[in-house]
Enzyme design. Structure first.
Site, mmCIF file in Angstrom:
data_model
loop_
_atom_site.group_PDB
_atom_site.id
_atom_site.type_symbol
_atom_site.label_atom_id
_atom_site.label_comp_id
_atom_site.label_asym_id
_atom_site.label_seq_id
_atom_site.Cartn_x
_atom_site.Cartn_y
_atom_site.Cartn_z
ATOM 1 C CG HIS A 23 -4.949 -0.960 3.817
ATOM 2 N ND1 HIS A 23 -5.048 -0.373 2.568
ATOM 3 C CD2 HIS A 23 -4.178 -0.141 4.546
ATOM 4 C CE1 HIS A 23 -4.362 0.751 2.551
ATOM 5 N NE2 HIS A 23 -3.819 0.920 3.745
ATOM 6 C CG ASN A 24 -6.945 -1.419 -0.820
ATOM 7 O OD1 ASN A 24 -6.003 -1.259 -0.059
ATOM 8 N ND2 ASN A 24 -6.792 -1.521 -2.125
ATOM 9 C CE LYS B 141 -2.939 -2.366 -0.539
ATOM 10 N NZ LYS B 141 -3.429 -2.390 -1.850
ATOM 11 C CB SER C 60 -0.906 0.028 1.224
ATOM 12 O OG SER C 60 -1.617 1.246 1.241
ATOM 13 C CD GLU D 143 -7.083 3.503 0.138
ATOM 14 O OE1 GLU D 143 -6.198 2.722 0.547
ATOM 15 O OE2 GLU D 143 -7.181 3.832 -1.052
#
Ligand code: ATR
Length: 488
Positions: A190-191, A187, A133, A194
């Site tokens: 995480h996105n 990940k 990232s 976000e």
């Protein structure tokens, strides 16, 4: 042609922007890096433009590339996700030997990573799906890296990845997340987080702009100020930059000339789908994905506007509601903080559920640590999350941590007030509002799920549990409505 000497400690396949920036980062940090791209022009351009930044070993065939790697060979794939990644894995598997390590640094769907890990492991090579990232800038100057795969690969790979990762308080933003798909899974979430973080910022902007009637430049100042407090984060910082930007073509605020239809590459959607599959309510993330989808439904939105859908009785602005501007700005800040907290809490729930489902043993403290730098959601707030899990690794929900609970006691009333005002103003706040419903659901003494169970028993004899005794029960709805115990 003679075989090149095996001098490179790491290799990068795929030299588009992310790949070449990552290769440069390796080289700049003292690693000899082998570089290969399907079309050799990109390889030549990289070496011509940046060859002076460190030791590059360019190759124009996959065989030469592999031959230039020290054993165990380590190659990071940075090509298009999907079929291209599979094709390159196949080429590397062919050219490599037992014990060599193939790393997929793209945004692969974690189920693909699980499949690939099995296939590659069956051929005696190691496969590491690594979430990276930080975008282009992060790849070049220090990303946050989330590698999965076998722990043995981490032993050789770890120091190399540590050499290029972002560093916060002396700690590199990279650690082994867990086996096979764990890195890409984390990940993905995480996105998703976000997406939610960006959406709540957007909702705050919308309220200040169209509720408080503030200009983008004024709102930029507000965000700058917010960035010095609890909300201190990369996303708040860049929001101030974007809002302050004037369109070079017209002199208008840039945000006013950008079409209000948000795109996506799919990781937020995957996070929401996975939340549905695991039965984890990631409402903040899902609403954010829907908000982007709705924004992009431009024809339907135009039809709705032209169709003059009734709006009901609305207040023109916060003044009409008797709300003071300074009070409103602070309330919006707190509502944003609260909704953001919910989104993170839900995201960590999803990671916990995914980890349990796949026996990954993901430690939430690791994530709070490696997301503090390099990545898009980097924020001061993550230190607090780490402290929360340090104090109690078994926290049933992030919002139950004593620190966050005391924060919520300061946020809850402003949060409710902001949603009331948004409703009276007719301004959409999907994540602010759904997060509050989630929060109130979690707190509720009784949920209407009791009624839903009653309905299900009525039409489908789906049975129900009772509050006052164990067992499974059914009402004979169509006959005498007597109670029967179905598991007796
Ligand atoms: P970006 O979005 O940064 O442009 P991308 O589209 O994810 O990158 O990936 C592009 C990279 O994947 C390029 O390096 C491309 O190689 P070419 O420069 O030769 O086009 C690489 N790529 C795409 N398909 C590939 C394939 N089947 N085999 C090998 N490399 C491939």
């Amino acid at each position: 042609m003679t075989q090149p000497h095996a001098t490179a400690s790491i290799g990068v396949v795929g030299l588009a922007v992310m790949g070449s920036n990552l290769a440069r980062n390796f080289a700049r940090n003292g690693n000899t890096v082998a570089v290969y791209n399907r079309s050799p022009e990109k390889t030549r351009a990289l070496v011509a433009e940046h060859g002076n930044e460190g030791d590059f070993v360019p190759a124009e065939s996959i065989e030469d590339f592999v031959a230039s790697l020290e054993r165990p060979r380590k190659a990071i794939i940075m090509v298009q996700a999907g079929a291209a990644t599979d094709a390159v894995i196949e080429q590397l598997c062919e050219a490599m030997d037992e014990g060599d390590i193939i790393i997929d640094g793209g945004n692969a769907l974690y189920t693909d990573t699980i499949r690939r890990e099995k296939e590659v492991a069956a051929r005696g090579r190691h496969f590491v799906g690594a979430g990276i990232s930080g975008g282009e800038e992060g790849a070049l100057n220090g990303p946050s890296i989330m590698p999965g795969g076998p722990v043995e690969s981490w032993e050789t790979l770890g120091p190399i990845l540590e050499s290029i990762a972002a560093v916060v308080d002396g700690t590199p933003c990279v650690t082994h997340i867990g086996p096979d798909g764990a890195g890409h899974f984390v990940k993905m979430v995480h996105n998703g987080i976000e997406y939610a973080d960006m959406q709540v910022i957007g909702e705050a902007y919308q309220l200040l702009r169209y509720g408080a009637g503030m200009e983008p430049a004024e709102i930029a100042e507000v965000f700058r100020e917010w960035n010095s407090g609890d909300l201190d984060s990369y996303l708040i910082e860049i929001t101030a930059e974007v809002l302050a930007q004037v369109d070079p073509a017209t002199g208008s605020p840039l945000v006013d000339v950008i079409v209000d239809a948000a795109g996506q590459k799919g990781t937020g959607r995957w996070t929401a789908i996975n939340g549905l599959e695991l039965g984890v309510p990631v409402t903040g993330i899902a609403e954010s994905v829907f908000a982007r989808a709705l924004s992009s439904a431009t024809q339907q939105r135009a039809a709705a506007r032209e169709g003059n859908l009734p709006a009901g009785t609305l207040a023109a602005d916060i003044a009409a509601l008797g709300i003071d501007r300074a009070v409103f700005i602070e309330d919006v800040r707190r509502a944003l903080y609260a909704a953001k907290l919910i989104a993170y809490s839900q995201g960590f729930d999803e990671i916990k559920a995914g980890s349990e489902e796949h026996n990954w043993n993901v430690d939430p403290r690791d994530l709070a640590t490696i997301w503090r730098g390099g990545c898009i959601i980097r924020a001061k707030f993550l230190d607090r999350i780490r402290e929360a899990y340090d104090t109690n690794p078994e926290l049933p929900a992030l919002i139950l941590d004593p620190y966050f609970k005391s924060e919520l006691s300061q946020l809850i009333d402003p949060w409710r007030r902001v949603i009331v005002a948004a409703t009276q103003l007719g301004l959409p706040v999907p994540v602010f509002a759904s997060s509050l419903s989630y929060y109130d659901s979690l707190r509720a003494e009784r949920l209407p799920a009791a009624l839903v169970q009653g309905q299900r028993d009525f039409f489908g004899a789906h049975t129900f549990k009772r509050t006052d005794r164990p067992g499974t029960f059914h009402i004979e709805w169509s006959t005498d409505r007597s109670l029967t115990q179905t598991d007796a």
